[in-house]
Design a protein around this motif. Structure first.
Motif: not given
Length: 255
Positions: A108-115
């Protein structure tokens, strides 16, 4: 029971169970405790993935998990310090443990950093390609990080393994279905209620078989499709609203 009578019967049950009173005893109560879109998405996702066993235990476990995130999951996931991850070392629900929790947080950290929204994770190339492909895409994306633990894969189902994907389908119902009854959120607009697949849990499966909505012997992805196709005969635009009827008949009325 004729098709017409069965539809009328199920419509009555949808009306009965698609009500705010349904929320407090169901895992959907967890995302309802948040108002920020990303908090609702994250809380709903964990609640759906952890949704096996007694409903009260699921709710208590989710409360424990989000208390460790200071009851602000999106902010915690994006901004936590490494030392704060120690809070999850002893977190466990059934076979879901600290290793799984930490990978979910990392994803989620990786994902929400982008989306901005988790909806994009279910949209190959930015648009829906049918729920089977959407779910396969989500699974591949979720485990695309180099440190993805093999053991965690069992917690995210995929039609590629012939799974009925009941927890993900339930989660998608929560995020996508939209009405004025106050249970489902209707947060996501690119995925349509007409595309959703009915979550085939134990209660839904049993009631659906008694009502001759399922003929297939096993319960797998093709069974979920078979059930949903039957429900589309009653309402092609919103077939999964009948999840309320089937689940309510199973768990509340022991039908």
């Amino acid at each position: 029971m004729s098709t017409l009578n069965l539809k009328a019967f199920l419509d009555l049950k949808v009306e009965r169970y698609n009500q705010p009173g349904f929320i407090k005893n169901d895992p959907i109560v967890i995302p309802h405790r948040f108002s920020k879109k990303q908090d609702v998405e994250i809380a709903g996702f964990f609640a759906a993935v952890l949704a096996w066993g007694q409903r009260i235990t699921i709710i208590n476990k989710c409360n424990e998990l989000f208390a460790a995130m200071d009851n602000a999951p999106h902010d915690f996931i994006l901004n936590h310090r490494e030392a704060e991850l120690k809070r999850f070392e002893n977190f466990k629900h059934r076979t879901f443990n600290a290793t799984d929790t930490l990978y979910f947080i990392h994803f989620f950290k990786t994902y929400y950093s982008r989306y901005e929204s988790l909806e994009s994770a279910f949209l190959p190339d930015g648009k829906s390609k049918g729920m089977e492909d959407n779910l396969k895409h989500f699974h591949n994306l979720f485990f695309d990080l180099p440190d993805a633990p093999q053991r965690t894969r069992k917690h995210i189902a995929t039609p590629a393994r012939k799974s009925a994907c009941k927890r993900l389908n339930m989660y998608l119902r929560w995020m996508v279905r939209s009405d004025d009854c106050g249970v489902d959120f209707g947060l996501w607009k690119k995925l349509k209620p007409s595309e959703l697949i009915c979550p085939c849990d134990l209660h839904v499966d049993r009631v659906a078989r008694k009502l001759h909505l399922i003929n297939r012997k096993q319960t797998d992805w093709l069974t979920a499709l078979e059930l949903t196709e039957k429900l589309r005969e009653f309402d092609p635009e919103d077939p999964v609203k009948y999840d309320f009827a089937l689940f309510g008949l199973g768990i509340e009325e022991k039908f």
